[in-house]
Design a protein around this motif. Structure first.
Motif, PDB file in Angstrom:
ATOM      1  N   ALA A 180      45.666  16.670  23.238  1.00  0.00           N
ATOM      2  CA  ALA A 180      45.839  15.469  22.419  1.00  0.00           C
ATOM      3  C   ALA A 180      45.126  14.301  23.073  1.00  0.00           C
ATOM      4  CB  ALA A 180      47.322  15.150  22.251  1.00  0.00           C
ATOM      5  N   GLU A 181      44.425  13.527  22.239  1.00  0.00           N
ATOM      6  CA  GLU A 181      43.665  12.371  22.722  1.00  0.00           C
ATOM      7  C   GLU A 181      44.571  11.307  23.322  1.00  0.00           C
ATOM      8  OE1 GLU A 181      40.454  11.430  22.622  1.00  0.00           O
ATOM      9  OE2 GLU A 181      39.442  12.455  20.982  1.00  0.00           O
ATOM     10  N   PHE A 182      45.820  11.268  22.830  1.00  0.00           N
ATOM     11  CA  PHE A 182      46.732  10.217  23.262  1.00  0.00           C
ATOM     12  C   PHE A 182      47.908  10.861  23.972  1.00  0.00           C
ATOM     13  CE2 PHE A 182      44.287   8.595  19.781  1.00  0.00           C
ATOM     14  CZ  PHE A 182      44.017   7.287  20.141  1.00  0.00           C
ATOM     15  N   GLY A 183      48.177  10.411  25.177  1.00  0.00           N
ATOM     16  CA  GLY A 183      49.226  11.014  25.981  1.00  0.00           C
ATOM     17  C   GLY A 183      50.449  10.138  26.095  1.00  0.00           C
ATOM     18  N   SER A 184      51.148  10.283  27.242  1.00  0.00           N
ATOM     19  CA  SER A 184      52.441   9.630  27.404  1.00  0.00           C
ATOM     20  C   SER A 184      52.333   8.117  27.558  1.00  0.00           C
ATOM     21  CB  SER A 184      53.165  10.226  28.608  1.00  0.00           C
ATOM     22  OG  SER A 184      52.326  10.123  29.753  1.00  0.00           O
ATOM     23  N   THR A 185      51.160   7.607  27.918  1.00  0.00           N
ATOM     24  CA  THR A 185      50.934   6.155  27.922  1.00  0.00           C
ATOM     25  C   THR A 185      49.563   5.900  27.317  1.00  0.00           C
ATOM     26  OG1 THR A 185      49.805   6.066  30.051  1.00  0.00           O
ATOM     27  CG2 THR A 185      52.201   5.909  30.117  1.00  0.00           C
TER      28      THR A 185
ATOM     29  N   SER B 276      45.450  10.940  28.311  1.00  0.00           N
ATOM     30  CA  SER B 276      45.462  11.956  27.262  1.00  0.00           C
ATOM     31  C   SER B 276      46.042  13.242  27.853  1.00  0.00           C
ATOM     32  CB  SER B 276      44.064  12.181  26.678  1.00  0.00           C
ATOM     33  OG  SER B 276      43.079  12.142  27.659  1.00  0.00           O
ATOM     34  N   LEU B 277      46.351  14.191  26.959  1.00  0.00           N
ATOM     35  CA  LEU B 277      47.067  15.394  27.382  1.00  0.00           C
ATOM     36  C   LEU B 277      46.147  16.615  27.359  1.00  0.00           C
ATOM     37  CD1 LEU B 277      49.917  16.489  28.135  1.00  0.00           C
ATOM     38  CD2 LEU B 277      50.246  16.938  25.705  1.00  0.00           C
TER      39      LEU B 277
ATOM     40  N   LYS C  55      42.373   8.473  30.736  1.00  0.00           N
ATOM     41  CA  LYS C  55      41.278   8.366  29.768  1.00  0.00           C
ATOM     42  C   LYS C  55      40.069   7.695  30.399  1.00  0.00           C
ATOM     43  CE  LYS C  55      43.888   7.207  25.655  1.00  0.00           C
ATOM     44  NZ  LYS C  55      44.040   6.045  24.782  1.00  0.00           N
TER      45      LYS C  55
END
Lengths: 161, 258
Positions: free
Chosen positions: A135-140, A144-145, A159
């Motif tokens: 996923a491009e967007f992670g926990s903050t 990314s994940l 990122k």
């Protein structure tokens, strides 16, 4: 004397850590831009990694508290947007701390412009380069994940920005 | 009994007006996207949409902060104390989320416009706009990539995902004309080199749309009637509902802090 006060203020501020990545100080991150002392009045300049980074309010509060502990009260904290922060400002020791913490450090600039660029992050756990973006967007906002295809562990990657 | 109001008046010079337009776009779209939090189809998308919302709200704060410094107000007053008719956002940003495909279609159409807009604005003659643009552009490039990849996956996915993605595009297409509108106040800023000329961004936007839609096996909707009005405060019925939720606390307790 003045230089000494500046040094003490800087050292106090430089110990402040990112509340979301507690192994990194704001100096490691490149978020801390400048510390000046004029007639005992401390001014700290910081810059956000992302415009909406919710950690900035906490960081400003912690800077103020660190300065109070070091004997400086009423510090002014200024946020600047320019020049815009980039992951290249992360220090070499910051990159090592990230890796040891289990977060893949960002690639050195380049590549992010490619719309479907194959950004690659080496696994911080086993070191394998055989990883995939989950996923491009992670926990903050700044991560990314990914998943490692060798050891099968998922991991966060900073990122490239 | 006297009538009191918690609304504020804003002295809209051309620069303040333009900053509010861009700030309102980011705030309202950010608010809409935040409605997906806890409801997105997968955990990863829940995080992605919340992160994008956070970026947009961060951008709106920087823009409100600058606009406020020019008209003697602060970011909270500008966000919470203007009525719907004083909001200047593009109508596309206030439209209902619809299904996930519709939200992705909106993200794609808007990001494909705003990303090159910020890139151009980095060379603004106004140093603060240039600084905000340099931050925003890094974030919107990411948003555009995210929306593009999803649109391709949905369009070139199952029959059902294709149908929904196409329906989202058809629904939102009439709102895209507003991206390129220029009125007299904006024209004065374009002439001064303060903001980019959206007309010059049209070809790039159009070709980006065509490239991604082709990969997504989706059809570009036909240009016909284009909606307009957001820039002058004439909104769809949706904005009032957004503001009721967004502004409730500051309207009930003006100036409240915690």
């Amino acid at each position: 004397m003045v230089a000494d006060a500046r040094q003490r203020a800087y050292e106090a501020v430089a110990t402040v850590t990112d509340p979301e990545i507690p192994v990194l100080t704001i100096a490691d991150l490149g978020v801390l831009r400048d510390v000046t002392v004029n007639d005992g009045q401390v001014e700290v300049t910081i810059t956000p990694t992302y415009t909406g980074c919710p950690a900035m309010n906490v960081i400003a509060l912690e800077i103020d508290m660190a300065l109070v502990r070091a004997g400086f009260t009423g510090a002014k904290i200024r946020t600047v947007l320019s020049p815009a922060w980039t992951t290249d400002w992360l220090t070499a020791s910051g990159r090592e701390k990230l890796l040891a913490y289990g977060i893949a450090p960002p690639d050195r600039a380049g590549g992010r412009r490619a719309l479907f660029g194959e950004a690659r992050a080496a696994c911080p756990l086993c070191g394998s380069g055989d990883t995939e973006l989950l996923a491009e967007f992670g926990s903050t906002a700044c991560k990314s994940l990914y998943r490692c295809r060798s050891c099968r562990e998922p991991f966060d990657a900073f990122k490239c920005h | 009994m006297s009538v009191t109001t918690t609304s504020i008046a804003v002295d809209e010079t051309p620069l303040v007006l333009h900053l509010l337009r861009r700030a309102d776009d980011a705030l309202i779209l950010g608010h809409r996207l935040s409605e997906w939090t806890g409801n997105a189809p997968t955990l990863e998308e829940d995080l992605a949409l919340a992160n994008i919302a956070l970026d947009l709200i961060g951008q709106s704060r920087a823009l409100f902060d600058y606009a406020g410094s020019l008209c003697g107000l602060d970011e909270d007053q500008l966000a919470y104390r203007r009525d719907a008719r004083q909001y200047r956002n593009l109508l596309i940003t206030e439209q209902l989320n619809g299904d996930f495909a519709c939200t992705i279609a909106r993200q794609f159409l808007y990001s494909a416009f705003i990303d090159p807009y910020w890139r151009e604005a980095m060379s603004s003659s106004d140093a603060t706009i240039a600084a905000i643009a340099a931050k925003a552009e890094k974030e919107t490039a990411y948003h555009l990539r995210h929306a593009s990849e999803w649109l391709i996956r949905l369009g070139d996915g199952t029959g059902e995902s294709h149908r929904r993605a196409q329906a989202g595009l058809e629904e939102l297409w009439p709102f895209t004309g507003e991206f390129f509108e220029v009125d007299a106040p904006d024209q004065s800023l374009i002439d001064a080199g303060t903001i980019p000329d959206p007309a010059e961004l049209h070809d790039g936007w159009s070709s980006r749309i065509n490239t991604i839609l082709a990969r997504a096996t989706l059809t570009r909707p036909k240009d016909s009637w284009m909606q307009t009005g957001g820039r002058t405060g004439r909104h769809s019925e949706h904005l009032g509902h957004i503001l009721a939720e967004l502004q409730y606390l500051q309207r009930s307790h003006p100036g409240a802090k915690w």
